[in-house]
Write an enzyme that holds these catalytic residues in place. Sequence first.
Site, PDB file in Angstrom:
ATOM      1  N   LYS A  31       0.849  -1.213   0.000  1.00  0.00           N
ATOM      2  CA  LYS A  31       0.000   0.000   0.000  1.00  0.00           C
ATOM      3  C   LYS A  31       0.868   1.240   0.000  1.00  0.00           C
ATOM      4  O   LYS A  31       2.038   1.196   0.409  1.00  0.00           O
ATOM      5  CB  LYS A  31      -0.938   0.027   1.219  1.00  0.00           C
ATOM      6  N   ASP A  56      -1.608  -1.610  10.552  1.00  0.00           N
ATOM      7  CA  ASP A  56      -1.890  -1.624   9.112  1.00  0.00           C
ATOM      8  C   ASP A  56      -2.552  -2.925   8.647  1.00  0.00           C
ATOM      9  O   ASP A  56      -2.912  -3.042   7.477  1.00  0.00           O
ATOM     10  CB  ASP A  56      -0.588  -1.456   8.306  1.00  0.00           C
ATOM     11  N   GLY A 115       7.632   1.261   4.614  1.00  0.00           N
ATOM     12  CA  GLY A 115       6.368   1.987   4.755  1.00  0.00           C
ATOM     13  C   GLY A 115       5.325   1.517   3.756  1.00  0.00           C
ATOM     14  O   GLY A 115       4.326   2.187   3.507  1.00  0.00           O
ATOM     15  N   PRO A 136       9.826  -4.480  -0.132  1.00  0.00           N
ATOM     16  CA  PRO A 136      10.946  -4.222   0.779  1.00  0.00           C
ATOM     17  C   PRO A 136      10.463  -4.026   2.220  1.00  0.00           C
ATOM     18  O   PRO A 136       9.385  -3.476   2.448  1.00  0.00           O
ATOM     19  CB  PRO A 136      11.560  -2.923   0.248  1.00  0.00           C
TER      20      PRO A 136
END
Length: 297
Positions: A17, A142, A104, A100
Amino acid sequence: MSDWQPAWNRLWPAPAKLNLFLHVVGRRADGYHLLQTVFRFIDLADTLRFEPRRDGRIVLATPTPGVPPEQDLVVRAANALKVDTGGTAGVTIHLEKHIPMGGGLGGGSSDAATTLIALNHLWGCGLSRERLQALGLPLGADVPIFIHGRNAFAEGIGEQFTDVNIDDTCYLLTLPAAAVPTPEIFRSPDLKRDTPAIAPAVWHDSFGRNDLEPVACTLYPEVARHLDWLRQFGDARMTGSGACCFVPLVDRARAASVEALLPADMKGRVVNGMPEHPLSDKRLSARASALTARPLS
Ligand code: C5P
Protein backbone atom coordinates in the site's frame (compact mmCIF):
# COMPACT_ATOMS: atom_id res chain seq x y z
CA MET A 1 -15.09 -26.45 2.48
CA SER A 2 -14.71 -28.92 -0.38
CA ASP A 3 -15.14 -25.98 -2.82
CA TRP A 4 -11.95 -24.56 -1.40
CA GLN A 5 -9.80 -27.71 -1.44
CA PRO A 6 -8.05 -26.76 -4.73
CA ALA A 7 -7.05 -23.40 -3.29
CA TRP A 8 -4.39 -25.02 -1.10
CA ASN A 9 -2.25 -25.16 -4.21
CA ARG A 10 -2.57 -21.60 -5.39
CA LEU A 11 -0.48 -18.51 -4.76
CA TRP A 12 -2.18 -15.94 -2.54
CA PRO A 13 -1.10 -12.33 -3.23
CA ALA A 14 -0.28 -9.81 -0.48
CA PRO A 15 -0.09 -6.38 -2.14
CA ALA A 16 1.70 -3.29 -0.85
CA LYS A 17 0.00 0.00 0.00
CA LEU A 18 0.85 3.66 -0.26
CA ASN A 19 -0.34 6.31 2.16
CA LEU A 20 -1.43 9.09 -0.23
CA PHE A 21 -1.37 11.46 2.76
CA LEU A 22 -0.88 10.82 6.47
CA HIS A 23 -1.81 13.28 9.22
CA VAL A 24 -1.25 12.75 12.93
CA VAL A 25 -4.30 14.26 14.60
CA GLY A 26 -3.76 13.19 18.21
CA ARG A 27 -2.51 10.56 20.58
CA ARG A 28 -4.31 7.91 22.66
CA ALA A 29 -3.66 7.37 26.35
CA ASP A 30 -1.73 4.17 25.47
CA GLY A 31 0.72 6.17 23.32
CA TYR A 32 -0.65 5.07 19.93
CA HIS A 33 -1.19 7.93 17.53
CA LEU A 34 -4.52 8.90 16.03
CA LEU A 35 -4.12 9.19 12.29
CA GLN A 36 -5.97 10.23 9.17
CA THR A 37 -4.69 8.68 5.97
CA VAL A 38 -5.73 7.31 2.59
CA PHE A 39 -4.56 3.78 1.86
CA ARG A 40 -4.05 2.95 -1.81
CA PHE A 41 -3.22 -0.62 -2.94
CA ILE A 42 -0.48 -0.99 -5.58
CA ASP A 43 0.54 -3.86 -7.83
CA LEU A 44 3.74 -4.71 -5.97
CA ALA A 45 3.04 -7.88 -3.98
CA ASP A 46 4.46 -10.68 -1.88
CA THR A 47 3.04 -14.15 -2.54
CA LEU A 48 2.09 -16.84 -0.05
CA ARG A 49 1.35 -20.53 -0.46
CA PHE A 50 -0.24 -22.74 2.18
CA GLU A 51 0.16 -26.50 2.59
CA PRO A 52 -1.94 -28.48 5.06
CA ARG A 53 -0.10 -30.37 7.84
CA ARG A 54 -1.36 -33.33 9.85
CA ASP A 55 0.68 -32.60 12.99
CA GLY A 56 -1.19 -29.42 13.93
CA ARG A 57 1.93 -27.24 13.80
CA ILE A 58 2.24 -23.84 12.14
CA VAL A 59 5.53 -23.77 10.27
CA LEU A 60 7.06 -20.98 8.21
CA ALA A 61 9.08 -22.73 5.51
CA THR A 62 10.78 -19.49 4.47
CA PRO A 63 11.92 -17.74 7.67
CA THR A 64 13.08 -14.13 7.35
CA PRO A 65 16.73 -13.77 8.38
CA GLY A 66 16.92 -12.16 11.82
CA VAL A 67 13.23 -12.73 12.68
CA PRO A 68 12.54 -15.69 15.03
CA PRO A 69 9.74 -17.70 13.32
CA GLU A 70 7.36 -17.43 16.31
CA GLN A 71 7.60 -13.62 16.08
CA ASP A 72 6.94 -13.54 12.35
CA LEU A 73 3.64 -11.82 11.58
CA VAL A 74 2.36 -14.63 9.32
CA VAL A 75 2.95 -17.24 12.06
CA ARG A 76 1.32 -14.99 14.65
CA ALA A 77 -1.64 -14.41 12.31
CA ALA A 78 -2.13 -18.16 11.74
CA ASN A 79 -1.89 -18.77 15.50
CA ALA A 80 -4.37 -16.00 16.29
CA LEU A 81 -6.92 -17.55 13.91
CA LYS A 82 -6.31 -21.05 15.26
CA VAL A 83 -6.74 -19.95 18.89
CA ASP A 84 -9.82 -17.82 18.12
CA THR A 85 -11.60 -20.66 16.32
CA GLY A 86 -10.34 -23.47 18.56
CA GLY A 87 -8.96 -25.26 15.49
CA THR A 88 -6.46 -28.12 15.52
CA ALA A 89 -5.25 -27.96 11.91
CA GLY A 90 -1.64 -27.30 11.00
CA VAL A 91 -0.14 -25.44 8.05
CA THR A 92 3.18 -24.90 6.33
CA ILE A 93 3.47 -21.35 5.00
CA HIS A 94 5.71 -20.42 2.07
CA LEU A 95 6.29 -16.68 1.79
CA GLU A 96 8.00 -15.09 -1.19
CA LYS A 97 9.01 -11.50 -0.43
CA HIS A 98 8.99 -8.79 -3.06
CA ILE A 99 7.93 -5.84 -0.90
CA PRO A 100 10.95 -4.22 0.78
CA MET A 101 10.91 -4.33 4.58
CA GLY A 102 11.10 -1.06 6.53
CA GLY A 103 9.74 0.74 3.49
CA GLY A 104 6.37 1.99 4.75
CA LEU A 105 4.65 -0.21 2.16
CA GLY A 106 2.88 -2.44 4.69
CA GLY A 107 4.49 -5.68 3.48
CA GLY A 108 4.55 -7.53 6.82
CA SER A 109 1.00 -6.40 7.64
CA SER A 110 -0.23 -7.44 4.19
CA ASP A 111 1.37 -10.90 4.59
CA ALA A 112 -0.44 -11.28 7.93
CA ALA A 113 -3.74 -10.15 6.40
CA THR A 114 -3.44 -12.57 3.46
CA THR A 115 -2.67 -15.37 5.94
CA LEU A 116 -5.86 -14.59 7.88
CA ILE A 117 -7.98 -14.34 4.70
CA ALA A 118 -6.52 -17.51 3.16
CA LEU A 119 -6.61 -19.72 6.27
CA ASN A 120 -10.11 -18.51 7.12
CA HIS A 121 -11.15 -20.12 3.83
CA LEU A 122 -8.75 -23.08 3.76
CA TRP A 123 -9.60 -24.13 7.33
CA GLY A 124 -13.29 -23.41 6.72
CA CYS A 125 -13.52 -21.05 9.72
CA GLY A 126 -16.18 -18.82 8.18
CA LEU A 127 -15.20 -15.69 10.15
CA SER A 128 -16.45 -12.34 8.83
CA ARG A 129 -14.02 -9.77 7.47
CA GLU A 130 -14.83 -7.59 10.51
CA ARG A 131 -13.83 -10.41 12.87
CA LEU A 132 -10.61 -11.00 10.88
CA GLN A 133 -9.82 -7.28 11.13
CA ALA A 134 -10.23 -7.44 14.91
CA LEU A 135 -7.87 -10.45 15.03
CA GLY A 136 -5.38 -8.62 12.81
CA LEU A 137 -5.27 -5.26 14.61
CA PRO A 138 -3.12 -6.45 17.58
CA LEU A 139 -0.57 -7.73 15.03
CA GLY A 140 -0.14 -4.27 13.51
CA ALA A 141 -2.16 -1.12 12.89
CA ASP A 142 -1.89 -1.62 9.11
CA VAL A 143 -3.26 -5.19 9.07
CA PRO A 144 -7.01 -4.28 9.02
CA ILE A 145 -6.88 -2.25 5.77
CA PHE A 146 -5.58 -5.26 3.87
CA ILE A 147 -8.48 -7.34 5.19
CA HIS A 148 -10.95 -4.53 4.46
CA GLY A 149 -9.75 -4.84 0.87
CA ARG A 150 -10.83 -1.51 -0.59
CA ASN A 151 -8.89 1.75 -0.96
CA ALA A 152 -10.05 3.83 1.96
CA PHE A 153 -9.75 6.96 4.07
CA ALA A 154 -8.72 5.61 7.47
CA GLU A 155 -9.03 7.05 10.96
CA GLY A 156 -8.41 5.96 14.54
CA ILE A 157 -5.04 4.22 14.59
CA GLY A 158 -5.79 3.28 10.99
CA GLU A 159 -8.67 0.81 11.48
CA GLN A 160 -11.84 2.85 10.81
CA PHE A 161 -12.59 3.10 7.11
CA THR A 162 -14.52 5.22 4.62
CA ASP A 163 -14.06 3.82 1.10
CA VAL A 164 -12.73 6.18 -1.55
CA ASN A 165 -12.52 5.98 -5.34
CA ILE A 166 -9.11 6.91 -6.66
CA ASP A 167 -8.29 7.70 -10.28
CA ASP A 168 -6.34 5.17 -12.26
CA THR A 169 -2.82 6.41 -11.47
CA CYS A 170 0.69 5.06 -11.59
CA TYR A 171 3.52 6.09 -9.34
CA LEU A 172 7.28 6.18 -9.50
CA LEU A 173 8.21 4.49 -6.23
CA THR A 174 11.75 4.80 -4.90
CA LEU A 175 13.50 2.89 -2.15
CA PRO A 176 16.04 4.95 -0.20
CA ALA A 177 18.87 2.88 1.26
CA ALA A 178 17.46 3.07 4.80
CA ALA A 179 15.20 0.74 6.79
CA VAL A 180 13.14 3.03 8.99
CA PRO A 181 11.83 1.53 12.26
CA THR A 182 8.25 2.81 12.69
CA PRO A 183 8.44 3.23 16.52
CA GLU A 184 11.50 5.49 16.17
CA ILE A 185 9.55 7.94 14.00
CA PHE A 186 6.44 7.93 16.22
CA ARG A 187 8.36 8.53 19.43
CA SER A 188 10.31 11.55 18.14
CA PRO A 189 9.72 14.70 20.22
CA ASP A 190 9.78 16.63 16.93
CA LEU A 191 6.75 14.81 15.47
CA LYS A 192 3.82 17.14 14.74
CA ARG A 193 0.85 15.56 16.52
CA ASP A 194 -1.87 18.18 16.24
CA THR A 195 -2.90 18.46 12.60
CA PRO A 196 -6.62 19.33 12.57
CA ALA A 197 -8.84 16.38 11.64
CA ILE A 198 -10.94 16.64 8.49
CA ALA A 199 -14.15 14.98 7.37
CA PRO A 200 -13.40 12.13 4.91
CA ALA A 201 -15.43 13.87 2.19
CA VAL A 202 -12.95 16.77 2.22
CA TRP A 203 -10.15 14.53 0.93
CA HIS A 204 -9.08 14.86 -2.69
CA ASP A 205 -6.12 13.50 -4.68
CA SER A 206 -3.45 16.06 -3.83
CA PHE A 207 -4.71 16.76 -0.29
CA GLY A 208 -2.45 17.13 2.75
CA ARG A 209 1.03 15.81 3.42
CA ASN A 210 2.80 13.10 5.40
CA ASP A 211 3.37 14.41 8.94
CA LEU A 212 6.02 11.72 9.54
CA GLU A 213 8.18 13.02 6.68
CA PRO A 214 10.10 15.82 8.47
CA VAL A 215 11.19 13.44 11.27
CA ALA A 216 12.19 10.70 8.81
CA CYS A 217 14.10 13.19 6.63
CA THR A 218 16.09 14.46 9.62
CA LEU A 219 16.95 10.98 10.90
CA TYR A 220 17.50 9.49 7.42
CA PRO A 221 18.89 12.09 4.96
CA GLU A 222 18.57 9.52 2.14
CA VAL A 223 14.80 9.96 2.38
CA ALA A 224 15.18 13.73 1.96
CA ARG A 225 17.46 13.21 -1.04
CA HIS A 226 14.92 10.96 -2.75
CA LEU A 227 12.06 13.38 -2.09
CA ASP A 228 14.07 16.30 -3.44
CA TRP A 229 14.77 14.39 -6.63
CA LEU A 230 11.17 13.17 -7.08
CA ARG A 231 9.76 16.69 -6.51
CA GLN A 232 11.06 17.74 -9.95
CA PHE A 233 8.23 15.64 -11.37
CA GLY A 234 5.30 16.39 -9.07
CA ASP A 235 3.85 16.19 -5.56
CA ALA A 236 6.27 13.61 -4.09
CA ARG A 237 5.62 12.09 -0.67
CA MET A 238 6.93 9.45 1.70
CA THR A 239 4.63 6.49 2.41
CA GLY A 240 3.86 5.47 6.01
CA SER A 241 6.84 5.96 8.29
CA GLY A 242 9.20 5.58 5.30
CA ALA A 243 11.61 5.00 3.84
CA CYS A 244 9.90 4.62 0.42
CA CYS A 245 8.85 7.72 -1.50
CA PHE A 246 6.59 8.14 -4.51
CA VAL A 247 5.36 10.65 -7.03
CA PRO A 248 2.04 10.18 -8.87
CA LEU A 249 2.42 10.20 -12.66
CA VAL A 250 -0.94 9.89 -14.39
CA ASP A 251 0.48 9.23 -17.83
CA ARG A 252 2.26 5.86 -18.18
CA ALA A 253 4.54 7.01 -20.99
CA ARG A 254 5.67 9.90 -18.80
CA ALA A 255 6.18 7.52 -15.87
CA ALA A 256 8.45 5.33 -18.00
CA SER A 257 10.46 8.34 -19.15
CA VAL A 258 10.87 9.60 -15.55
CA GLU A 259 11.91 6.09 -14.42
CA ALA A 260 14.61 6.12 -17.10
CA LEU A 261 16.05 9.29 -15.51
CA LEU A 262 16.56 7.65 -12.09
CA PRO A 263 20.16 8.29 -10.99
CA ALA A 264 22.30 5.15 -10.81
CA ASP A 265 22.41 5.40 -7.00
CA MET A 266 18.61 5.45 -6.56
CA LYS A 267 16.50 2.29 -6.69
CA GLY A 268 12.97 2.61 -7.96
CA ARG A 269 10.28 1.42 -10.36
CA VAL A 270 6.88 2.36 -11.70
CA VAL A 271 3.95 0.76 -9.85
CA ASN A 272 0.26 0.91 -10.68
CA GLY A 273 -2.55 1.79 -8.32
CA MET A 274 -5.19 -0.94 -7.99
CA PRO A 275 -8.93 -0.29 -7.66
CA GLU A 276 -9.10 -2.85 -4.82
CA HIS A 277 -7.20 -5.65 -3.05
CA PRO A 278 -6.93 -8.79 -5.22
CA LEU A 279 -8.45 -10.81 -2.35
CA SER A 280 -11.26 -8.38 -1.55
CA ASP A 281 -14.51 -10.04 -0.47
CA LYS A 282 -16.03 -9.36 -3.89
CA ARG A 283 -13.11 -10.76 -5.88
CA LEU A 284 -12.64 -13.78 -3.66
CA SER A 285 -16.29 -14.80 -4.02
CA ALA A 286 -15.91 -14.60 -7.80
CA ARG A 287 -12.77 -16.74 -7.63
CA ALA A 288 -14.49 -19.23 -5.33
CA SER A 289 -17.15 -19.87 -7.96
CA ALA A 290 -14.51 -20.18 -10.68
CA LEU A 291 -12.62 -22.73 -8.59
CA THR A 292 -15.78 -24.68 -7.87
CA ALA A 293 -16.52 -24.83 -11.56
CA ARG A 294 -12.98 -25.89 -12.49
CA PRO A 295 -11.63 -28.39 -9.92
CA LEU A 296 -7.93 -29.33 -9.89
CA SER A 297 -7.36 -32.37 -12.12
O1 C5P B 1 1.20 -1.23 14.60
P1 C5P B 1 2.62 -1.24 14.16
O2 C5P B 1 3.35 -2.48 14.60
O3 C5P B 1 2.80 -0.93 12.74
O4 C5P B 1 3.29 -0.03 14.93
C1 C5P B 1 4.63 0.00 15.32
C2 C5P B 1 4.79 1.07 16.38
O5 C5P B 1 4.53 2.38 15.81
C3 C5P B 1 3.84 0.96 17.54
O6 C5P B 1 4.34 0.10 18.52
C4 C5P B 1 3.76 2.39 18.01
O7 C5P B 1 4.89 2.70 18.78
C5 C5P B 1 3.85 3.19 16.74
N1 C5P B 1 2.52 3.55 16.20
C6 C5P B 1 1.83 4.60 16.76
N2 C5P B 1 0.59 4.93 16.28
C7 C5P B 1 0.06 4.26 15.23
C8 C5P B 1 0.75 3.20 14.62
C9 C5P B 1 2.00 2.86 15.14
O8 C5P B 1 2.30 5.22 17.71
N3 C5P B 1 -1.15 4.62 14.77
